[in-house]
Design an enzyme around this catalytic site. Structure first.
Site, PDB file in Angstrom:
ATOM      1  N   THR A  13      -7.565   3.588   2.682  1.00  0.00           N
ATOM      2  CA  THR A  13      -7.848   3.269   4.085  1.00  0.00           C
ATOM      3  C   THR A  13      -6.790   3.850   5.018  1.00  0.00           C
ATOM      4  OG1 THR A  13      -8.914   1.233   3.351  1.00  0.00           O
ATOM      5  CG2 THR A  13      -8.368   1.389   5.690  1.00  0.00           C
ATOM      6  N   ASN A  14      -5.511   3.645   4.692  1.00  0.00           N
ATOM      7  CA  ASN A  14      -4.452   4.200   5.549  1.00  0.00           C
ATOM      8  C   ASN A  14      -4.442   5.724   5.492  1.00  0.00           C
ATOM      9  OD1 ASN A  14      -3.413   1.880   6.781  1.00  0.00           O
ATOM     10  ND2 ASN A  14      -2.212   1.388   4.972  1.00  0.00           N
ATOM     11  N   ILE A  89       5.429   1.811  -9.427  1.00  0.00           N
ATOM     12  CA  ILE A  89       6.834   1.886  -9.017  1.00  0.00           C
ATOM     13  C   ILE A  89       7.372   3.254  -9.438  1.00  0.00           C
ATOM     14  CG2 ILE A  89       9.133   0.869  -9.262  1.00  0.00           C
ATOM     15  CD1 ILE A  89       7.126  -1.029  -7.937  1.00  0.00           C
ATOM     16  N   LEU A  90       7.950   3.971  -8.486  1.00  0.00           N
ATOM     17  CA  LEU A  90       8.546   5.279  -8.779  1.00  0.00           C
ATOM     18  C   LEU A  90       9.929   5.085  -9.379  1.00  0.00           C
ATOM     19  CD1 LEU A  90       7.361   6.871  -5.452  1.00  0.00           C
ATOM     20  CD2 LEU A  90       6.516   7.467  -7.734  1.00  0.00           C
ATOM     21  N   ASN A 104       6.920   4.222   2.923  1.00  0.00           N
ATOM     22  CA  ASN A 104       5.935   3.267   2.427  1.00  0.00           C
ATOM     23  C   ASN A 104       5.533   2.323   3.550  1.00  0.00           C
ATOM     24  OD1 ASN A 104       4.395   1.848   0.399  1.00  0.00           O
ATOM     25  ND2 ASN A 104       5.974   0.279   0.407  1.00  0.00           N
ATOM     26  N   HIS A 106       4.299  -1.512   4.091  1.00  0.00           N
ATOM     27  CA  HIS A 106       4.283  -2.791   3.370  1.00  0.00           C
ATOM     28  C   HIS A 106       3.687  -3.874   4.268  1.00  0.00           C
ATOM     29  CE1 HIS A 106       5.511  -5.550   0.236  1.00  0.00           C
ATOM     30  NE2 HIS A 106       5.879  -6.378   1.209  1.00  0.00           N
TER      31      HIS A 106
END
Length: 187
Positions: A13-14, A89-90, A104, A106
């Site tokens: 969506t973003n 998680i990177l 990111n 959040h």
């Protein structure tokens, strides 16, 4: 043109809002050149329909996911890497290599309700359970510590007494769209 790479895990969506902002001239000096997902998801199909290189790494062992993403990014270095609902998680090595280039979005006002395990509806459930009066969204730089990077932009909204996690999610989603686009524009 400043290139954007987007990492995504779901509907995107973003990501779609970023593409619309580019099409509408709000982010006129940007283009999305690569979409990478850690699973098979509708965002990949959407990106392909928009003629954007889109790659699913769903069969990649999680231990090697960050390295595989890095291998794809170094072929066409992006100006910015946007985590858009990316649920993996990177690793530390990736975060340190790309420091200052990865952002990111959040769904809370960090540092509250951030960290490992705090994503999506889990955040909104915790906010409602704790009877918070405000919530919102935060755009931040990604570091080796989950949701702990420098804040780029955040915006709040009121939480009403009859608020549900779903209604809060919808309000925060509108904020996410706004501040993510503004953050990219200001970079």
């Amino acid at each position: 043109m400043k290139k954007i790479a987007i990492l995504v895990s779901g509907r995107g969506t973003n990501m779609q809002h970023i593409l619309q902002a580019i099409e509408n001239g709000i982010l006129s000096n940007f283009r999305v050149n690569l979409v990478i997902s850690d699973r098979c998801c509708s965002a990949i199909q959407y990106a392909l329909k928009k003629n954007i290189t889109a790659i699913s790494l769903e069969k990649t062992n999680k231990k090697f996911l960050s390295k595989e993403i890095d291998n794809l990014l170094v072929k066409d270095i992006p100006y910015i890497i946007v985590l858009s609902g990316f649920l993996s998680i990177l690793d530390v090595e990736f975060c340190e290599k790309w420091i200052g280039k990865v952002i990111n979005i959040h769904p809370s006002l960090l540092p509250k309700y951030g960290g490992k395990g705090m994503y999506g509806m889990k955040v909104h459930q915790a906010v409602i359970k704790n009877k918070e009066k405000i919530s919102g969204a935060t755009v931040h730089y990604v570091t080796k510590d989950v949701d702990a990077g420098d804040i780029i932009l955040k915006k709040s909204c009121k939480i009403y007494s009859k608020e549900t996690p779903m209604s809060l999610s919808q309000k925060v989603s509108l904020i996410e769209r706004e501040i993510l686009i503004q953050s990219i524009k200001n970079l």
